[in-house]
Design an enzyme around this catalytic site. Structure first.
Site, short mmCIF file in Angstrom:
data_model
loop_
_atom_site.label_atom_id
_atom_site.label_comp_id
_atom_site.label_asym_id
_atom_site.label_seq_id
_atom_site.Cartn_x
_atom_site.Cartn_y
_atom_site.Cartn_z
N ASP A 150 0.83 -1.21 0.00
CA ASP A 150 0.00 0.00 0.00
C ASP A 150 0.86 1.26 0.00
O ASP A 150 0.46 2.28 0.56
CB ASP A 150 -0.88 0.06 1.26
CG ASP A 150 -2.12 -0.78 1.14
OD1 ASP A 150 -2.42 -1.22 0.02
OD2 ASP A 150 -2.78 -1.01 2.16
N CYS A 207 -24.95 -14.52 -6.28
CA CYS A 207 -24.97 -13.92 -4.94
C CYS A 207 -24.72 -12.41 -5.00
O CYS A 207 -23.81 -11.95 -5.68
CB CYS A 207 -23.90 -14.57 -4.07
SG CYS A 207 -23.80 -13.87 -2.40
N CYS A 210 -23.19 -8.95 -0.54
CA CYS A 210 -22.37 -7.78 -0.20
C CYS A 210 -23.03 -6.49 -0.66
O CYS A 210 -23.07 -5.49 0.08
CB CYS A 210 -20.97 -7.91 -0.80
SG CYS A 210 -20.93 -8.12 -2.60
N CYS A 214 -24.79 -3.59 2.15
CA CYS A 214 -24.06 -2.32 2.34
C CYS A 214 -25.02 -1.26 2.89
O CYS A 214 -26.01 -0.91 2.24
CB CYS A 214 -23.46 -1.85 1.01
SG CYS A 214 -22.62 -0.25 1.14
N CYS A 257 -15.07 -0.28 7.63
CA CYS A 257 -16.33 -1.03 7.64
C CYS A 257 -16.06 -2.41 7.04
O CYS A 257 -15.34 -2.52 6.05
CB CYS A 257 -17.40 -0.29 6.82
SG CYS A 257 -18.98 -1.14 6.71
N CYS A 260 -19.49 -5.74 3.99
CA CYS A 260 -19.53 -6.55 2.77
C CYS A 260 -18.72 -7.83 2.91
O CYS A 260 -18.93 -8.80 2.18
CB CYS A 260 -19.07 -5.73 1.56
SG CYS A 260 -17.34 -5.20 1.61
N CYS A 264 -20.24 -12.10 3.23
CA CYS A 264 -19.78 -12.86 2.07
C CYS A 264 -19.69 -14.35 2.41
O CYS A 264 -18.97 -14.75 3.33
CB CYS A 264 -18.40 -12.36 1.62
SG CYS A 264 -17.71 -13.30 0.23
#
Length: 367
Positions: A150, A207, A210, A214, A257, A260, A264
């Site tokens: 990152d 599916c 997610c 939200c 958060c 999602c 799953c």
């Protein structure tokens, strides 16, 4: 194979080296290692389309650096391959049904994204990446490389997808059939033409858990996230006032958060990590909002030193907690906590505190 005998022009040696690198990666705490090329034309178009819709919000860095983000060979000249790595970070079992998830997100307690509960992963992973690069160098001699966690404009999910670490789920995260999505990604860009691994097929099927779960409906469509509505973005990257219409939808989430991921189905296969640095600090996985709201700036800096939370800054931290308190129960404790900061020197904090107080009073009057 040794530094004296290694020859990158010999395919059999490259195959052997790729196998060795995958074995060594496990020695340094990575759960998966896969190799990809750096051709990202498909992902470059996706990124540009996303930017054209201004879904990045205040993340202006997403549009910076020109084409380097989708051309690793421009970022690090000579790059031919990316060694992509996965490190699991989940430290506790996650509830598997919605009722338990709602209990996990209790109104008066703070919810912090699981990845941020422990020490900052950047330093730990960077150190492990460097150790892996050093081991490669010990065996083959000097080579061109650069490690990433990152830390630069690089499309890490695109590289992970190409290498077969997983597929891009409808929530835009990399999903793995054996590990779900509770993991960090990292890369080593190298100048060696190692054999590449194959991408895997998608397994989200029909599916849409997610997208449906939200709270702020941040998913525009399959694999398209409007960051401006995403709670992770709003509590971390967004530094100004949080849109009033989104505040009631944020619940008790004060840093990041996981919703999602929590719903799953593939995360029933998530693997627990044995990394001590990822263990929750300061009981942040079970702590009252009012306790966090009472921290002074000095306490915030001390308690979040070496944590991903530190980067959000004290002002945004209080802003986020104020919103969460406004969504909590209208108890005397919560109201008193908000009143203690209604004249805060930060206009940003004050605005959100006053909103929260108004929200709680409305709840109180409706009882």
């Amino acid at each position: 194979m040794s530094a004296h005998t290694f020859n990158p022009e010999h395919p059999e040696q490259l195959v052997a080296l790729a196998s060795d690198i995958k074995d060594w990666s496990r020695e340094f705490g990575f759960q998966q290692c896969a190799i990809s090329d750096v051709e990202l034309a498909e992902d470059e178009k996706y990124l540009q389309d996303w930017l054209d819709q201004h879904y990045q919000g205040e993340m202006h860095y997403m549009a910076a650096h020109g084409s380097k983000r989708s051309h690793p060979e421009q970022l690090v000249p000579g790059t031919l391959r990316s060694i992509n790595l996965r490190m699991d970070y989940l430290k506790e079992d996650i509830p598997k049904d919605l009722q338990l998830i709602e209990e996990l997100q209790a109104q008066d307690k703070a919810y912090i994204a699981r990845y941020a509960l422990g020490r900052d992963y950047h330093k730990l992973i960077r150190k492990r990446l460097q150790a892996l690069a050093n081991k490669i160098e010990q065996h083959i001699g000097p080579f061109g490389y650069r490690v990433f966690v990152d830390s630069a404009p690089i499309l890490e999910r695109a590289l992970a997808r190409k290498s077969g670490i997983g597929w891009v789920g409808k929530n835009t995260m990399i999903l793995n059939r054996d590990a779900g999505s509770w993991f960090f990604l990292a890369e080593i860009l190298i100048d060696l033409p190692l054999p590449v691994d194959e991408a895997v097929s998608h397994h989200c099927g029909t599916c849409t858990a997610c997208m449906d779960f939200c709270p702020t409906k941040a998913f525009v469509s399959d694999k398209v996230l409007d960051a401006r509505r995403c709670i992770s973005y709003l509590t971390i990257e967004h530094k100004s006032s949080i849109p009033v219409e989104l505040r009631p939808l944020m619940g008790n989430r004060i840093f990041g958060c996981d919703d999602c991921q929590l719903v799953c189905p593939w995360n029933k296969y998530a693997q627990l990590s044995n990394e001590k640095d990822f263990s929750p600090r300061k009981q942040l996985n079970d702590i009252q909002l009012v306790e966090l709201f009472s921290w002074s700036e000095q306490e915030f800096k001390k308690n979040t030193e070496g944590s991903p939370i530190h980067r959000t800054g004290y002002e945004a931290w209080l802003r986020n907690i104020a919103v969460a308190l406004g969504n909590a129960r209208p108890s005397s404790t919560n109201i008193k906590a908000l009143e203690s900061r209604k004249n805060d020197e930060s206009e940003l904090v004050k605005e959100h505190v006053l909103w929260a107080m108004k929200n709680l009073k409305q709840k109180q009057n409706s009882l």
